[in-house]
Design a protein around this motif. Structure first.
Motif, mmCIF file in Angstrom:
data_model
loop_
_atom_site.group_PDB
_atom_site.id
_atom_site.type_symbol
_atom_site.label_atom_id
_atom_site.label_comp_id
_atom_site.label_asym_id
_atom_site.label_seq_id
_atom_site.Cartn_x
_atom_site.Cartn_y
_atom_site.Cartn_z
ATOM 1 N N SER A 169 71.935 -46.707 -4.587
ATOM 2 C CA SER A 169 70.938 -46.620 -5.652
ATOM 3 C C SER A 169 69.952 -45.469 -5.419
ATOM 4 N N ASN A 170 69.424 -45.380 -4.201
ATOM 5 C CA ASN A 170 68.498 -44.278 -3.908
ATOM 6 C C ASN A 170 69.210 -42.951 -3.775
ATOM 7 N N SER A 171 70.448 -43.026 -3.388
ATOM 8 C CA SER A 171 71.279 -41.823 -3.341
ATOM 9 C C SER A 171 71.430 -41.256 -4.759
ATOM 10 N N LEU A 172 71.663 -42.123 -5.723
ATOM 11 C CA LEU A 172 71.739 -41.700 -7.127
ATOM 12 C C LEU A 172 70.425 -41.059 -7.564
ATOM 13 N N ASP A 173 69.319 -41.679 -7.204
ATOM 14 C CA ASP A 173 68.000 -41.144 -7.557
ATOM 15 C C ASP A 173 67.787 -39.759 -6.974
ATOM 16 N N PHE A 174 68.107 -39.634 -5.715
ATOM 17 C CA PHE A 174 67.965 -38.371 -4.981
ATOM 18 C C PHE A 174 68.668 -37.259 -5.739
ATOM 19 N N MET A 175 69.908 -37.523 -6.123
ATOM 20 C CA MET A 175 70.687 -36.502 -6.816
ATOM 21 C C MET A 175 70.198 -36.289 -8.243
ATOM 22 N N ALA A 176 69.765 -37.353 -8.877
ATOM 23 C CA ALA A 176 69.250 -37.213 -10.246
ATOM 24 C C ALA A 176 68.011 -36.333 -10.257
ATOM 25 N N ARG A 177 67.170 -36.474 -9.234
ATOM 26 C CA ARG A 177 65.989 -35.606 -9.157
ATOM 27 C C ARG A 177 66.409 -34.150 -8.949
ATOM 28 N N ALA A 178 67.430 -33.963 -8.145
ATOM 29 C CA ALA A 178 67.919 -32.593 -7.919
ATOM 30 C C ALA A 178 68.516 -32.007 -9.198
#
Lengths: 285, 285
Positions: free
Chosen positions: A263-272
């Protein structure tokens, strides 16, 4: 008008090619530590003649320093010393703070313009030079108020005429921003290249397996060490901080992967992904 | 021949476009969780009809799983259950070990071919699909001896005919190599994008300052989190190790810069320059 190009590489050569097209009556003098570079630049029509630095400067209206930044530091004071009264010396170095600090100490500071064209490829030397490198790109001028109006005007006129867009900032701002948007990209590519080479000692495996994703990310690892080592050294404080920030993001991401925190991995990439909007802005230019 | 494309995105869509050009009598059925994707794929001529998975599989000769890899894990057993006797299911996932382990446990393993086309762009969805994506690129097939000869033959024939070059390896080899030559590139780009965005909260500064060096290195940061999060999770052991290796090279380089060790900094980059030869090998393909 005599324009001396000191360091007839990718940047110096491409500058000469772009300017000479617009200014066919200008005379281009080439100065390079390498005789081969001088020969190639002559044969390619980049310069009209080659001569040693001490002969070129006294007859120049504009001296363009397009060498690695450590060489700029070495040559600049001497050039200012022998520069004719109405002439201008311009540097194109990828760092600005060290160079400007040095120039500020010289009595003839006003004949100096500190610039940096935001353009390049991973190739080097006069063979790499091409007329279309600079047009459409950005030129940064630092501490413009410290240059004499006529010197500034000369530089601005030439670069505007070849189609560059001008930006102004302090040397400190320049070096800080470039550490993040340029120097870090190059280091990440060098390190990525090494990581992959180390692991894939059988290079054939890399040939077989890499897709263009790999190629684009690691392209900058082909860049010249002679050009980049002095840049990272002169800008070491900012570069070191940028690296620290980058390493921290990588470690954070590694932790998310180790913890299987999708879930946070998705967030990390979405921010990028926000970078998409930024890159579209760049590509539209 | 009925070919069902499960997940009509960049890869599934591009595969269909390339194959249908060579096999105009084949009928392409699209299955996608997104109705919009189905509509676009129909309108674009990627598929001939859209239908739910449970209707498509029983009438297929070839089922192509082109979804994110977590979805492949979810769907594969059910597809194998209802797959007709002479039919084949193929996956195109970017990880292979988890998928093959799951497939190996199924009684109808021989009707499954594990593949991965080494091709992509940072874009997603049927709108991104284009016929020229796959031709000229590499296809990796894993554990080929576990597939029935006819199933393998079908897959090989199709991919060779659209101009791909075939490579064979174990799922373990695939996942290990890809962690280094692909997954790490994507993570480095995501992290680079975040580092720069964090620092340059004023995006205009990035617009103004970045050159194409930045653009190419960070291009992959536009990639889809939905596609990549499952890949990093499934390949977490290799990816974590690759990240650890990469972080170490970055820290080493940071130390050289902090210590002003220009000589070793030159060496570091010169070693990375070897990648030039590797990249020329890739680009010649």
């Amino acid at each position: 008008m005599n324009i001396s190009i000191i360091g007839i590489g990718l940047l110096g050569g491409s500058f000469a090619l772009a300017v000479r097209e617009k200014y066919p009556k200008a005379r281009f003098i080439g100065v390079d530590a390498s005789q081969v570079h001088g020969q190639l630049a002559l044969a390619k029509g980049i310069i009209d003649e080659a001569m040693p630095l001490e002969q070129a400067v006294p007859i120049s209206d504009l001296v363009v320093l397009a060498t690695p930044v450590n060489t700029i530091l070495t040559l600049l004071p001497g050039i200012l010393n022998t520069l004719p009264e109405q002439a201008t010396v311009l540097d194109l170095g990828s760092t600005k703070e060290s160079i400007c600090t040095l120039a500020d100490a010289h009595p003839k500071r006003r004949q100096f313009v500190a610039a940096h064209p935001m353009a390049g490829t991973e190739n080097s030397g006069p063979g790499a030079a091409f007329r279309e490198l600079l047009p459409g790109k950005n030129l940064i001028i630092c501490d413009r108020e410290k240059s004499a109006p006529d010197s500034l005007k000369l530089v601005e006129a030439l670069f505007l005429d070849i189609g560059m867009k001008l930006f102004y900032m302090t040397p400190q701002e320049h070096d800080l921003h470039l550490a993040y948007v340029s120097h870090l990209s190059h280091i990440s590519a060098f390190a990525l290249g090494l990581t992959v080479l180390e692991k894939e000692k059988d290079e054939q495996a890399i040939f077989d397996m890499a897709s263009t994703g790999f190629s684009s990310t690691v392209r900058l690892a082909k860049s010249s060490p002679q050009m980049w080592a002095p840049i990272f050294d002169q800008n070491r404080e900012n570069v070191s901080q940028a690296l620290a920030d980058y390493i921290e993001f990588l470690q954070r991401f590694k932790t998310l992967i180790d913890d299987r925190d999708v879930s946070n991995s998705l967030d990390f990439m979405a921010r990028a992904n926000v970078i998409r909007r930024v890159l579209e802005g760049i590509e539209k230019r």
